[in-house]
Design a protein around this motif. Structure first.
Motif, PDB file in Angstrom:
ATOM      1  N   LYS A 189       0.850  -1.186   0.000  1.00 54.27           N
ATOM      2  CA  LYS A 189       0.000   0.000   0.000  1.00 54.27           C
ATOM      3  C   LYS A 189       0.888   1.238   0.000  1.00 54.27           C
ATOM      4  O   LYS A 189       1.972   1.227   0.584  1.00 54.27           O
ATOM      5  N   LEU A 190       0.395   2.294  -0.635  1.00 50.99           N
ATOM      6  CA  LEU A 190       1.163   3.536  -0.714  1.00 50.99           C
ATOM      7  C   LEU A 190       0.219   4.724  -0.623  1.00 50.99           C
ATOM      8  O   LEU A 190      -0.780   4.784  -1.339  1.00 50.99           O
ATOM      9  N   LYS A 210       3.350   7.090   2.933  1.00 46.27           N
ATOM     10  CA  LYS A 210       3.893   5.892   3.581  1.00 46.27           C
ATOM     11  C   LYS A 210       3.764   4.700   2.652  1.00 46.27           C
ATOM     12  O   LYS A 210       2.725   4.487   2.034  1.00 46.27           O
ATOM     13  N   LEU A 211       4.846   3.924   2.586  1.00 42.09           N
ATOM     14  CA  LEU A 211       4.851   2.658   1.864  1.00 42.09           C
ATOM     15  C   LEU A 211       4.803   1.536   2.898  1.00 42.09           C
ATOM     16  O   LEU A 211       5.655   1.462   3.791  1.00 42.09           O
ATOM     17  N   SER A 212       3.802   0.696   2.802  1.00 40.27           N
ATOM     18  CA  SER A 212       3.677  -0.422   3.732  1.00 40.27           C
ATOM     19  C   SER A 212       3.373  -1.702   2.958  1.00 40.27           C
ATOM     20  O   SER A 212       2.958  -1.666   1.801  1.00 40.27           O
ATOM     21  N   ARG A 213       3.606  -2.811   3.601  1.00 39.25           N
ATOM     22  CA  ARG A 213       3.319  -4.103   2.969  1.00 39.25           C
ATOM     23  C   ARG A 213       2.841  -5.093   4.018  1.00 39.25           C
ATOM     24  O   ARG A 213       3.053  -4.914   5.228  1.00 39.25           O
ATOM     25  N   ALA A 214       2.191  -6.140   3.542  1.00 38.44           N
ATOM     26  CA  ALA A 214       1.611  -7.138   4.431  1.00 38.44           C
ATOM     27  C   ALA A 214       2.700  -7.856   5.216  1.00 38.44           C
ATOM     28  O   ALA A 214       3.719  -8.279   4.663  1.00 38.44           O
ATOM     29  N   TYR A 221      -0.220  -4.473   8.372  1.00 38.41           N
ATOM     30  CA  TYR A 221       0.646  -3.812   7.400  1.00 38.41           C
ATOM     31  C   TYR A 221       1.708  -3.021   8.143  1.00 38.41           C
ATOM     32  O   TYR A 221       1.384  -2.219   9.026  1.00 38.41           O
ATOM     33  N   HIS A 222       2.980  -3.271   7.784  1.00 38.42           N
ATOM     34  CA  HIS A 222       4.100  -2.576   8.407  1.00 38.42           C
ATOM     35  C   HIS A 222       4.857  -1.788   7.343  1.00 38.42           C
ATOM     36  O   HIS A 222       4.858  -2.151   6.162  1.00 38.42           O
ATOM     37  N   GLY A 223       5.534  -0.717   7.763  1.00 38.80           N
ATOM     38  CA  GLY A 223       6.292   0.099   6.829  1.00 38.80           C
ATOM     39  C   GLY A 223       7.397  -0.683   6.143  1.00 38.80           C
ATOM     40  O   GLY A 223       8.064  -1.523   6.762  1.00 38.80           O
TER      41      GLY A 223
END
Length: 290
Positions: A189-190, A210-214, A221-223
């Motif tokens: 996610k962005l 912020k760029l986050s992913r599972a 979701y963490h950065g």
């Protein structure tokens, strides 16, 4: 309602997390459970290491070819993800692919074929259409349930595909790996926010995001840290974004930079992706320049 079952390989080298199909089929083992058990035993057997990944293993006269799978499977934190796989089977004249006791399906595996780190398969067997007396085209799904702990973060990256065929009555099977590859990726996610809005021409616009992913181990979701992300701008009335600069996410996945306001338009961040994390673009944030 789904029931989680764990199937362990006889050698102890592999543990599969298999989800039973819905309660409507709870009277007996599901295809997923039967296939998981066979794959666990087959891939855990020490004798398997004597075969190459592309060989057909087992005593059922079935082989697999022409497998096609999506380039990437993007998996979030909770929702089920399914991806369709097509392939061809070639079988002996004595194999009745329409019999109730016959089932086939695709699977994907992470790591070495003879001792994979993880395996994923489908809830239901593939459907096959005969193209001759000994060949058929098949279509099946890989079903992934991150909520039930089927994946850990280190599973992200390249997986290989295989095919399995079972005869439930005789317990014969055929298993073949190295039929194709796919990426299993941590969904990304962005976000973006450009301010102030409106802004006077020539003044500073601050763009955060912020760029986050599972994270498959926490189901949150963490950065995504220390990743290059492009700041792009699309002028009002245009359909094309132009890259203004590239910055990196900080230790929490946050982004922040400044630009000089010149004309009305949309700012967004764009991430190109990695093998473990898919590309993603933030929705453009409009800034009115006065």
């Amino acid at each position: 309602m789904r029931i989680r079952a764990t199937v362990a390989a006889v050698s102890g080298a592999l543990a599969l997390s298999a989800l039973a199909v819905p309660a409507a089929q709870a009277d007996g083992p599901s295809y997923r459970e039967e296939a998981a058990a066979k794959l666990a035993a087959s891939h855990g057997a020490s004798a398997r290491s004597t075969f190459a990944a592309g060989d057909v293993i087992g005593d059922l006269d079935v082989s697999f070819s022409d497998l096609k799978i999506a380039k990437a499977v993007k998996v979030g934190t909770t929702n089920q993800v399914s991806t369709t796989v097509t392939y061809t089977i070639t079988h002996g004249a004595d194999v009745d692919i329409h019999a109730e006791d016959f089932a086939t399906g695709p699977y994907i595996y992470k790591g070495a074929y003879e001792a994979p780190d993880n395996l994923l398969l489908g809830d239901y067997p593939a459907t096959c259409t005969a193209t001759s007396s000994t060949t058929a085209t098949c279509k099946g799904d890989i079903d992934v349930y991150p909520e039930y702990g089927e994946l850990i973060n280190s599973d992200a990256g390249t997986w290989r595909a295989g095919g399995l065929a079972l005869n439930f009555a005789t317990e014969e099977f055929a298993d073949q790996g190295a039929l194709g590859t796919t990426l299993v990726q941590r969904y990304s996610k962005l976000t973006v926010n450009a301010s102030p809005e409106p802004v006077t021409k020539g003044r500073t616009v601050t763009v955060t995001g912020k760029l986050s992913r599972a994270n498959w181990e926490t189901n949150q979701y963490h950065g995504y840290t220390n990743q290059p992300v492009k700041l792009q701008f699309r002028k009002k009335g245009s359909s094309t974004y132009t890259t203004l600069k590239t910055i990196k996410t900080n230790s929490t996945g946050n982004l922040k930079t400044t630009v000089t306001a010149s004309t009305d338009g949309y700012y967004r961040y764009a991430f190109a992706g990695t093998t473990t994390t898919p590309a993603v673009n933030a929705a453009g944030d409009f800034v009115d320049v006065r």
